[in-house]
Scaffold this motif. Structure first.
Motif, PDB file in Angstrom:
ATOM      1  N   GLU A  56       3.473 -12.864  -6.066  1.00  0.00           N
ATOM      2  CA  GLU A  56       2.021 -12.807  -6.287  1.00  0.00           C
ATOM      3  C   GLU A  56       1.167 -12.171  -5.185  1.00  0.00           C
ATOM      4  O   GLU A  56       0.079 -11.717  -5.444  1.00  0.00           O
ATOM      5  CB  GLU A  56       1.329 -14.161  -6.921  1.00  0.00           C
ATOM      6  N   ARG A  57       1.480 -12.846  -4.010  1.00  0.00           N
ATOM      7  CA  ARG A  57       0.800 -12.544  -2.912  1.00  0.00           C
ATOM      8  C   ARG A  57       0.836 -10.958  -2.457  1.00  0.00           C
ATOM      9  O   ARG A  57       0.091 -10.425  -1.993  1.00  0.00           O
ATOM     10  CB  ARG A  57       1.135 -13.293  -1.646  1.00  0.00           C
ATOM     11  N   GLY A  97      -5.101  -0.711  -2.281  1.00  0.00           N
ATOM     12  CA  GLY A  97      -5.250   0.403  -3.475  1.00  0.00           C
ATOM     13  C   GLY A  97      -4.142   1.299  -3.513  1.00  0.00           C
ATOM     14  O   GLY A  97      -4.242   2.311  -3.797  1.00  0.00           O
ATOM     15  N   ASP A 136       1.503  -8.533  -4.738  1.00  0.00           N
ATOM     16  CA  ASP A 136       0.494  -7.899  -5.605  1.00  0.00           C
ATOM     17  C   ASP A 136      -0.842  -7.803  -5.192  1.00  0.00           C
ATOM     18  O   ASP A 136      -1.642  -7.129  -5.429  1.00  0.00           O
ATOM     19  CB  ASP A 136       0.592  -8.373  -7.010  1.00  0.00           C
ATOM     20  N   TYR A 137      -1.336  -8.970  -4.858  1.00  0.00           N
ATOM     21  CA  TYR A 137      -2.944  -9.095  -4.261  1.00  0.00           C
ATOM     22  C   TYR A 137      -2.839  -8.303  -3.127  1.00  0.00           C
ATOM     23  O   TYR A 137      -3.999  -7.447  -3.284  1.00  0.00           O
ATOM     24  CB  TYR A 137      -2.955 -10.829  -3.835  1.00  0.00           C
ATOM     25  N   GLY A 159       0.863  -1.230   0.143  1.00  0.00           N
ATOM     26  CA  GLY A 159       0.110   0.004  -0.151  1.00  0.00           C
ATOM     27  C   GLY A 159       0.939   1.244  -0.036  1.00  0.00           C
ATOM     28  O   GLY A 159       1.760   1.271  -0.863  1.00  0.00           O
ATOM     29  N   ASN A 194      -1.419  -5.252  -2.386  1.00  0.00           N
ATOM     30  CA  ASN A 194      -1.417  -4.076  -2.768  1.00  0.00           C
ATOM     31  C   ASN A 194      -2.810  -3.637  -3.767  1.00  0.00           C
ATOM     32  O   ASN A 194      -3.021  -2.397  -3.554  1.00  0.00           O
ATOM     33  CB  ASN A 194      -0.156  -3.785  -3.820  1.00  0.00           C
ATOM     34  N   ASN A 195      -3.119  -4.454  -4.484  1.00  0.00           N
ATOM     35  CA  ASN A 195      -4.385  -4.344  -5.113  1.00  0.00           C
ATOM     36  C   ASN A 195      -5.695  -3.941  -4.060  1.00  0.00           C
ATOM     37  O   ASN A 195      -6.655  -3.288  -4.127  1.00  0.00           O
ATOM     38  CB  ASN A 195      -4.639  -5.554  -5.943  1.00  0.00           C
ATOM     39  N   LYS A 196      -5.573  -4.993  -3.102  1.00  0.00           N
ATOM     40  CA  LYS A 196      -6.670  -4.835  -1.759  1.00  0.00           C
ATOM     41  C   LYS A 196      -6.456  -3.442  -1.176  1.00  0.00           C
ATOM     42  O   LYS A 196      -7.521  -2.935  -1.012  1.00  0.00           O
ATOM     43  CB  LYS A 196      -6.327  -5.899  -0.848  1.00  0.00           C
TER      44      LYS A 196
END
Length: 240
Positions: free
Chosen positions: A230-231, A240, A233-234, A41, A236-238
Motif C-alpha cells: 500500500e505504501r 507519477g 502504491d502511495y 516511479g 508511485n502515485n506521488k
C-alpha cells in the motif's frame, strides 16, 4: 544542556546501503523480486539512493545482500553507470542491521585501509533528504541520525531530539518523540565491542545516547518507509 561541539566536520565519501532484508510485509511482491529493485516511479527504489549519493559526492557504496541478493548485484554491477564504486557484502542469511554493518566494516575502510565514518541508508525507505547532509559527522559525535515526524504506523516515535542531541524515548510518560528515518552517519568505533553474528543496531545507538555521543536533526523533506504494498502504491502515485 550543552550543544554538539562547533568544530570542523569530518568529510565522508563512503556510504552503506542496507538491502539484505526479506521484505516479508511486501509479499507477494518480494517473493521473486528483492525489495530494493521494486519500481518506485521510473526506476527501482535503490536507484534513487544511488543517484542521490553520487550527486552528493560519494565515491564508494557498500551494499549488503541476502534475500535474492544476486539479482541486485546483477542489476547494479560495479556501479560505474552511477559514477560510483559499488562493492557487495554477501550474507548467508540476513544479519539484521548491526550484524550486517559489522560484517561490512572491512569494505567500508578507505583506500589506505583506515576506518572512517560512513553514511548509512536503509534501502527500503524513500527520502527527499539532501544527501549532502550525509557527508560530514559533527565533531564529538559517534552517530548522527536524521529524524522525521511520526508516521501512523509508529505514533510514539523512537527517540527524543533536544538541542542537537538524540536520546532514547524510554519513559512511557514522555511526549511523543520522533521516528528514525533510516538515514544516518556512523563512526565505526561504535562496533568495537561487538563480534560477528546477527544483532540489531538500535541497542548500540541507545548505549551511546547515554554517553551523549549521538547527535541528530529533524528532516522535514518528504520521507516514506516503503514497507508495505500500500505504501509502495502511495509512493508511485506521488511520483507519477
Amino acid at each position: 544542556m550543552k550543544k554538539p561541539a562547533d568544530q570542523p566536520l569530518r568529510p565522508i565519501t563512503t556510504a552503506m546501503l542496507l538491502a539484505a532484508g526479506r521484505g516479508e510485509r511486501m509479499r507477494p511482491l518480494t517473493d521473486h523480486t528483492p525489495k530494493p529493485l521494486l519500481q518506485a516511479g521510473d526506476k527501482p527504489l535503490i536507484e534513487h539512493h544511488l543517484q542521490k549519493l553520487a550527486a552528493a559526492g560519494f565515491k564508494k557504496v557498500v551494499i549488503n545482500l541476502a534475500w535474492l541478493g544476486q539479482k541486485i548485484e546483477d542489476y547494479l554491477g560495479d556501479g560505474n553507470q552511477f559514477g560510483l564504486q559499488i562493492v557487495y557484502s554477501h550474507e548467508v542469511q540476513a544479519l539484521e542491521t548491526g550484524g550486517g554493518i559489522f560484517q561490512a566494516l572491512p569494505l567500508l575502510k578507505n583506500n589506505k585501509g583506515e576506518a572512517e565514518p560512513f553514511a548509512l541508508v536503509n534501502g527500503d525507505v524513500f527520502s527527499e533528504l539532501d544527501y549532502q547532509k550525509l557527508t560530514a559527522l559533527p565533531a564529538g559525535s559517534l552517530a548522527h541520525l536524521f529524524l522525521v515526524d511520526n508516521p501512523t504506523h509508529n505514533p510514539q516515535g523512537d527517540f527524543i531530539l533536544e538541542a542537537g542531541w538524540v536520546y532514547d524515548r524510554n519513559q512511557p510518560q514522555q511526549a511523543a518523540g520522533l521516528t528514525f528515518s533510516g538515514c544516518s552517519i556512523l563512526d565505526p568505533s561504535i562496533f568495537l565491542d561487538q563480534s560477528a553474528g546477527k544483532f540489531p543496531l538500535a541497542p548500540i545507538l541507545r548505549n551511546f545516547m547515554l554517553q551523549e555521543k549521538v547527535t541528530g536533526e529533524k528532516q522535514t523533506d518528504f520521507w516514506l518507509d516503503v514497507g508495505t504494498p500500500e505504501r509502495l502504491d502511495y509512493l508511485n502515485n506521488k511520483l507519477g
